[in-house]
Design an enzyme around this catalytic site. Structure first.
Site, short mmCIF file in Angstrom:
data_model
loop_
_atom_site.label_atom_id
_atom_site.label_comp_id
_atom_site.label_asym_id
_atom_site.label_seq_id
_atom_site.Cartn_x
_atom_site.Cartn_y
_atom_site.Cartn_z
N ASP A 1 0.85 -1.47 -0.14
CA ASP A 1 -0.29 0.16 -0.41
C ASP A 1 0.75 0.96 0.30
O ASP A 1 1.76 1.42 0.94
CB ASP A 1 -0.96 0.05 1.08
CG ASP A 1 -2.45 0.80 1.50
OD1 ASP A 1 -2.60 1.53 -0.01
OD2 ASP A 1 -2.96 0.38 2.18
N ASP B 1 -3.06 4.90 -2.29
CA ASP B 1 -4.09 5.64 -1.54
C ASP B 1 -4.66 6.11 -2.15
O ASP B 1 -4.42 7.52 -2.52
CB ASP B 1 -3.96 5.57 -0.24
CG ASP B 1 -4.79 5.09 0.81
OD1 ASP B 1 -5.96 5.06 1.20
OD2 ASP B 1 -4.74 7.05 1.18
N HIS C 1 -11.25 -3.22 3.55
CA HIS C 1 -10.55 -2.49 5.09
C HIS C 1 -11.82 -1.66 4.61
O HIS C 1 -12.05 -0.78 5.94
CB HIS C 1 -9.58 -2.67 5.42
CG HIS C 1 -9.07 -0.94 4.10
ND1 HIS C 1 -8.11 -1.08 2.80
CD2 HIS C 1 -8.28 0.10 4.13
CE1 HIS C 1 -8.71 -0.09 2.71
NE2 HIS C 1 -7.78 0.25 3.25
N ASP C 2 -12.51 -1.36 3.89
CA ASP C 2 -13.41 0.24 4.33
C ASP C 2 -15.03 -0.26 4.17
O ASP C 2 -15.73 1.37 3.89
CB ASP C 2 -12.77 1.53 3.48
CG ASP C 2 -11.54 2.68 3.60
OD1 ASP C 2 -11.47 2.23 4.93
OD2 ASP C 2 -10.80 2.95 2.82
N GLU D 1 -7.04 3.50 -6.01
CA GLU D 1 -7.79 4.14 -5.47
C GLU D 1 -8.42 5.72 -5.61
O GLU D 1 -7.86 6.26 -5.11
CB GLU D 1 -8.01 4.22 -3.80
CG GLU D 1 -8.92 4.18 -3.15
CD GLU D 1 -9.46 4.21 -1.05
OE1 GLU D 1 -10.10 3.87 -0.66
OE2 GLU D 1 -8.26 5.05 -1.25
#
Length: 508
Positions: A38, A143, A272-273, A197
């Site tokens: 990440d 991210d 994870h979100d 993302e």
């Protein structure tokens, strides 16, 4: 565990050190696997040395590594430079008493945004990427990478937006594609993978600029249209009922758009979100949870693109129990909303409604520990402490040990999905997408086609038996996937009965 980096070149000691990563890379590669890290470079931690230096004063050489601005004076009161809101509530600007200016943070105050207009910042990011790629890392998930370019006049955002005011300016900022091409060129040097993302972007023109195969920017993106389907008019934690027609529209839009324009889809239902997909798109009751998980695996696994499976999804994990109180929640997004709501009202009905929405949508739903066995053990002694307590379903078979041993488990159905994607890759991964029976409110059906290969997929999104009439149904040449072990002979005639949350894929 936070999402702010204080040192991009080191490993948090609770996980080990750089030598452990080197060992991990070596062992993964020896098994034909790859490692993607990440990369969080829209912002850093306020504990990063760059920011600690930056806030020392306007003359510090790191001052311009972050976004500092004077505030406005309105009716004699100091106010932020504009009305942008942070994604977890409140203003996106934090006043710093020491240097007497505001710094921008699109997320929490401990996550100050980097100033990508400064060439030194971009050079530092490029150096970080090369550091990891040269050690053998195979690529990055980037991210909120679309937020890195902001208009330098920082205009006020539209106050009529329900949330994320200002995102219309920084969701795809003026220099975004210039910066992405710089990152893409580095990745190309190492033949490395990337997925970006990309929230708060609805303009497909901006999306395709980022992912079209000849642009040299991103390989693919995580978009959020599918995952905003249950967000109400007052934001994420307001209720909304959605119909299957809307889900069909979203899936068809992305499946056809990317195929027709030289782009590529990143397929995901969980991360994870996001809350667990069984709760969001199907039925998480004990009666239907397992079947729902298998249906959703078939649904997403038969679409075009690269498939991402989140930990626990392959076991059919569900949201936290509705019996858990607010003391169990850790998600800053959820807790900030709860704090703000409590300041506005003490109406029990409004508070109860909010709690029900948290149980549906809080990010904590995806952050309970991975259940490895029915004993509830998460990790060996001496391992990092778990973020939350174990979901109680680990005692009821929803754990890795039990599911690997059970040939009828969600785990083994997911395995069959991955096997099918390899065996029928030309049609399932690369083929064209055609929506079938658009107006059916209960069944999501579609066809995949590549040359002479064709596959039909049908998913019952209800807890009732559905009779589906198909005009001129061809005989199945092979059953590609079936949640109910259907044989070829089942697919004869023009009417097929699908059991609750049944799904199948057949080649024609």
């Amino acid at each position: 565990m936070g999402y702010d980096i204080s040192d991009y070149l080191s490993i948090d000691p609770i996980y080990g050190d750089i030598h452990d990563i080197d060992h991990l890379i070596k062992e993964l590669h020896s098994r034909g696997m790859k490692l993607v890290l990440d990369l969080v470079v829209n912002h850093t931690s306020d504990g990063h040395q760059w920011f600690r230096e930056s806030r020392k004063g306007k003359g510090n050489k790191y001052r311009d590594w972050y976004i500092w601005r004077k505030g406005k004076i309105v009716n004699g009161e100091r106010t932020p430079p504009n009305n942008w809101t942070a994604h977890f509530g409140g203003s996106a600007w934090q006043y710093d008493e020491t240097s007497e200016e505001y710094y921008l943070h699109l997320y929490t105050t401990s996550q100050p945004d980097l100033n990508w207009e400064n060439p030194a910042v971009r050079t530092a990011v490029h150096s970080i990427m090369r550091f990891w790629l040269s050690r053998g890392v195979d690529g990055f998930r980037m991210d909120v990478i679309n937020y890195i370019s902001k208009p330098q006049d920082f205009p006020d955002g539209n106050p009529k937006l329900a949330f994320h005011i200002g995102s219309e300016y920084y969701g795809a900022g003026p220099k975004l594609h210039e910066y992405l091409r710089e990152l893409g060129s580095i990745l190309k040097e190492y033949n490395a993978f990337n997925v970006g993302e990309m929230p708060c972007v609805t303009d497909l023109g901006e999306v395709i600029k980022a992912v079209r195969h000849d642009r040299g920017e991103l390989n693919m993106i995580f978009h959020f249209e599918l995952h905003d389907i249950d967000h109400g008019s007052n934001g994420k934690f307001s209720p909304k009922k959605w119909a299957l027609e809307e889900l069909k529209r979203i899936v068809e839009r992305w499946q056809t758009f990317m195929y027709d324009n030289g782009g590529w889809n990143a397929l995901y239902l969980e991360n994870h979100d996001q809350p667990r997909s069984i709760n969001r798109y199907a039925n998480a009751s004990p009666k239907f949870a397992k079947q729902s998980a298998k249906m959703l695996a078939t649904f997403i696994g038969c679409q075009a693109g690269t498939l991402f499976i989140y930990q626990g999804q392959e076991l059919g994990m569900t949201n936290v129990p509705d019996t858990w109180g607010m003391e169990e929640y850790k998600d800053v997004d959820c807790l900030n909303h709860w704090k703000s709501l409590q300041a506005q009202t003490n109406d029990p009905s409004r508070l109860a409604l909010a709690c029900a929405e948290y149980q549906k949508k809080s990010r904590d739903n995806a952050r309970t520990p991975m259940p490895w066995s029915s004993r509830g053990d998460f990790a060996p002694p001496g391992s990092p402490p778990s973020w939350m307590r174990m979901h109680p379903d680990y005692e009821n078979g929803v754990n890795a040990e039990d599911e690997v041993a059970d040939p009828d488990s969600v785990f083994h159905h997911w395995a069959s999905v991955l096997i099918a994607r390899k065996k029928f890759k030309e049609v399932l991964i690369y083929g064209e997408f055609k929506l079938l029976d658009r107006g059916n409110p209960n069944i999501f059906a579609f066809e995949r086609r590549s040359g002479n290969e064709r596959a039909m997929v049908a998913c019952n999104f209800t807890q009732e038996e559905q009779r589906w009439f198909i005009e001129n149904l061809e005989s199945a040449t092979e059953v590609v996937l079936s949640t109910h072990d259907r044989a070829k002979d089942f697919f004869r005639g023009n009417e097929i009965v699908l059991q609750p949350f049944e799904a199948w894929a057949i080649s024609l």
